[in-house]
Design an enzyme around this catalytic site. Structure first.
Site: not given
Length: 690
Positions: A485-486, A489, A492
């Site tokens: 999940h992290e 990010h 991105h």
């Protein structure tokens, strides 16, 4: 010499962590605020007619060093804080808020911005420049540029008070978490808890100079106890302590701060011409209005409730077999783990040896390589803020043709070539000065200026169990998905390729920001991918096929319950920011607003709101719904890959464009360019409930 006032002249222009002392921060902020004010004054008092370049673009690149130092300081305040840093934060926050207010309420500067904005249709601007102009103008209006002088002063004071109170909320929540620990000397009280976890509890006890075992409220310590401890009274005591964080009337109580924060937010919204704070926030989100958010949350609530109730009924049956007729919230994780083992024969402690932290990281690095052509090389020649942190150079590998050969016998060949993309900090283990949870953040944004593409510095911060003298750091499967999940990010940020720093990376609409993170979690459930890295840390044996298949099947396990839990937080958040006048007693308000999502009796001694840092300290106020909103996006996006191959290069290339575009375009347009249509909520319902 103050290192924060120098140019960071290292190979990567990385942050000089080892050189920074606490006494450097405040003087650096004071000096850099003055420097930044001068830059703004030069833009404001420019004798030339306002243009996009001398006003809008100049503002986008102003205050670069102040931004760098702010990123360093506030990230350290989250990841490696202490009493002195927290004290400095109380001085720095109002200083920065005052500086921000001075800019946003600078009438002469706003006149220049408005002059350019009014000409926007006749200017030859590209899409990113148009976005920057529009966002700059709207940002000033939303910051009070159109208010009269008296109201501007009111707004400035509200912003200052909110800055201080939000900071205090977070400090209280951290202090309350750190203040509690359970000391146990009798091992029998810990029956059911795996030996590897007990070793960690022993080491935690030794750190405190105690014999026996210590359990804290830090997630890697608290969760295993709630999952495996057969001692129901211990689970109850720990859950009570966790639920009392900043809600016990003591030194770190946050109840009055909540009332003050929501009241101030409402005042701010009304001052700016909005009905409530949610209206103000959602104007700048994909959802656009509270009505749309409530409609979205309630639609999911209606669909998910029957599934959630069925799941709880299954847990009740298990508990009844143990003689428990009144299953409580502190029993949930324990019996959910039992049910998971019964249904899928999956046990976190049996799975953990297959998920060594280093191997999971290798897998996520490899996935980024396969999808986006990225390579990660550990480097040791830059400064770090803690010895646990590891640092990586991120490269983009591409093919490059050699020069045409004069010889007809020698064909053109392709050689690998690498472009530097980013600097990555990986910080994985809990410590006293680090707040709970997991997050991605940036120490430096990406931007293009003077012919240079200045690359970002990204950080991934988690709280995974530390290695012991006998065992490496082994992750639960939930922690595996947390790392993915992290890292979603982080991608991105890493892949950012925009002109302006304030449109770069994760600088997107808040209900779009969770798409990349939640999207990447999907790969954790794909057998084809799991087989590449789920290997026993001692034997190298691949996780058995039947276990991998069951892990994949378990993706929707307890999805009804988890959905209602998230919806409860989302509805509570929206209630605080649409009904601030109804917040008299925190517990009563919370219970009333979440009753439709509560599947267990509420304990009068506990409340979630006083430690709900996402909305009272972080950026999720009137925005917590965005986790579920983004789930629709990620389910729909991954379905596209599933139908065409989970490593499909053409689809990955389109998705890479979405990531690299940051906030330069409307997120729905970005999504439609990738997917060919708008997302469908049915994709989420199909994934969750079949």
């Amino acid at each position: 010499m103050n290192p924060l006032l120098e140019k960071f002249n290292t190979k990567y222009t990385s942050s000089p962590f080892s050189d920074i002392k606490e006494e450097h921060y405040l003087p650096a902020f004071q000096e850099l605020v003055k420097t930044s004010e001068k830059e703004i004054d030069e833009i404001t008092n420019n004798s030339e007619e306002p243009t996009f370049q001398n006003t809008i673009e100049a503002m986008a690149f102003s205050g670069e060093q102040l931004d760098r130092v702010s990123n360093i300081f506030f990230n350290i305040n989250s990841a490696e804080t202490n009493d002195e840093i927290q004290k400095i934060a109380q001085e720095v926050s109002p200083l920065l808020t005052e500086f921000s207010s001075k800019i946003s309420q600078n009438e002469k500067l706003f006149e220049r911005i408005k002059s350019v904005y009014d000409q926007k249709d006749s200017l030859s601007l590209n899409e990113e420049q148009t976005t920057l102009l529009t966002e700059t103008y709207k940002g000033f209006v939303r910051s009070g540029a159109l208010l009269n002088e008296e109201d501007k002063k009111k707004l400035e004071k509200i912003n200052m008070d909110l800055s201080i109170k939000s900071l205090q909320f977070g400090q209280n929540a951290l202090a309350s978490t750190n203040a509690y620990f359970k000391h146990i000397t009798n091992k029998d009280e810990l029956k059911g808890i795996p030996e590897a976890i007990l070793q960690q509890y022993e080491e935690d006890a030794k750190e405190k100079g105690l014999e026996g075992y210590v359990i804290t409220l830090q997630y890697p310590s608290y969760l295993p106890a709630m999952t495996y401890a057969e001692n129901r009274e211990l689970r109850k005591e720990l859950a009570l302590a966790n639920g009392k964080k900043s809600f016990d009337g003591g030194e770190f109580d946050n109840q009055n701060l909540i009332k003050e924060i929501v009241k101030l937010r409402q005042e701010k919204a009304e001052l700016l011409g909005y009905k409530n704070y949610a209206d103000f926030v959602l104007e700048e989100r994909m959802a656009q209005s509270p009505a749309k958010v409530f409609e979205f949350l309630n639609e999911l609530l209606e669909k998910a409730t029957p599934y959630a109730q069925k799941e709880i009924d299954e847990l009740k049956s298990l508990a009844k077999a143990d003689g428990i007729d009144d299953i409580q919230s502190y029993d949930h994780t324990f019996y959910a783990e039992k049910l998971r083992k019964q249904k899928f024969d999956l046990n976190d402690e049996e799975l953990k040896p297959y998920f060594q932290l280093e191997k999971v990281q290798e897998a996520v690095f490899g996935l980024a390589g396969k999808l986006f052509g990225l390579e990660f090389k550990e480097i040791t020649d830059i400064q770090k803020y803690h010895q646990d942190v590891k640092t990586y150079e991120v490269l983009e590998v591409r093919s490059q043709k050699t020069e045409e050969s004069d010889s007809l016998e020698t064909p053109n060949i392709h050689l690998p070539s690498s472009d530097y993309k980013a600097l990555l900090y990986a910080d994985y283990h809990p410590r006293k000065g680090k707040r709970a949870g997991a997050w991605m953040t940036s120490y430096k944004n990406q931007y293009k200026k003077d012919g240079e593409n200045s690359r970002p510095h990204i950080s991934v911060v988690c709280n995974f169990t530390k290695p012991t003298k006998d065992t490496p750091s082994l992750l639960t499967f939930q922690e595996v998905t947390t790392l993915f999940h992290e890292f979603g990010h982080a991608l991105h940020g890493v892949l950012a390729d925009t002109q302006y720093p304030n449109l770069s990376g994760t600088s997107v609409k808040w209900d779009f920001v969770e798409l990349p993170s939640q999207f990447l979690e999907n790969y954790c459930y794909e057998p084809e991918f799991l087989k590449t890295f789920a290997k026993h840390y001692q034997t190298g044996e691949i996780l058995p096929t039947e276990k991998i298949e069951k892990l994949s099947q378990s993706k929707s396990f307890m999805e009804g319950y988890q959905t209602l839990r998230q919806l409860g937080f989302g509805l509570l958040d929206m209630a605080y920011h649409t009904k601030s006048d109804k917040v008299a007693d925190i517990k009563t308000f919370e219970t009333e607003e979440t009753k439709a999502t509560n599947l267990y009796p509420s304990n009068p001694e506990t409340a979630a709101s006083p430690s709900f840092s996402h909305i009272f300290q972080g950026g999720y106020s009137a925005g917590y719904y965005s986790y579920k909103w983004a789930e629709v996006l990620d389910a729909d996006a991954f379905q596209h890959f599933k139908e065409n191959g989970i490593f499909n290069p053409e689809i990955a290339a389109k998705y890479k464009i979405l990531l690299s575009s940051g906030g330069t375009k409307n997120p729905m347009e970005l999504y439609k360019n990738f997917r060919g249509r708008e997302p469908k909520v049915e994709s989420l319902l199909k994934r969750a409930f079949g």
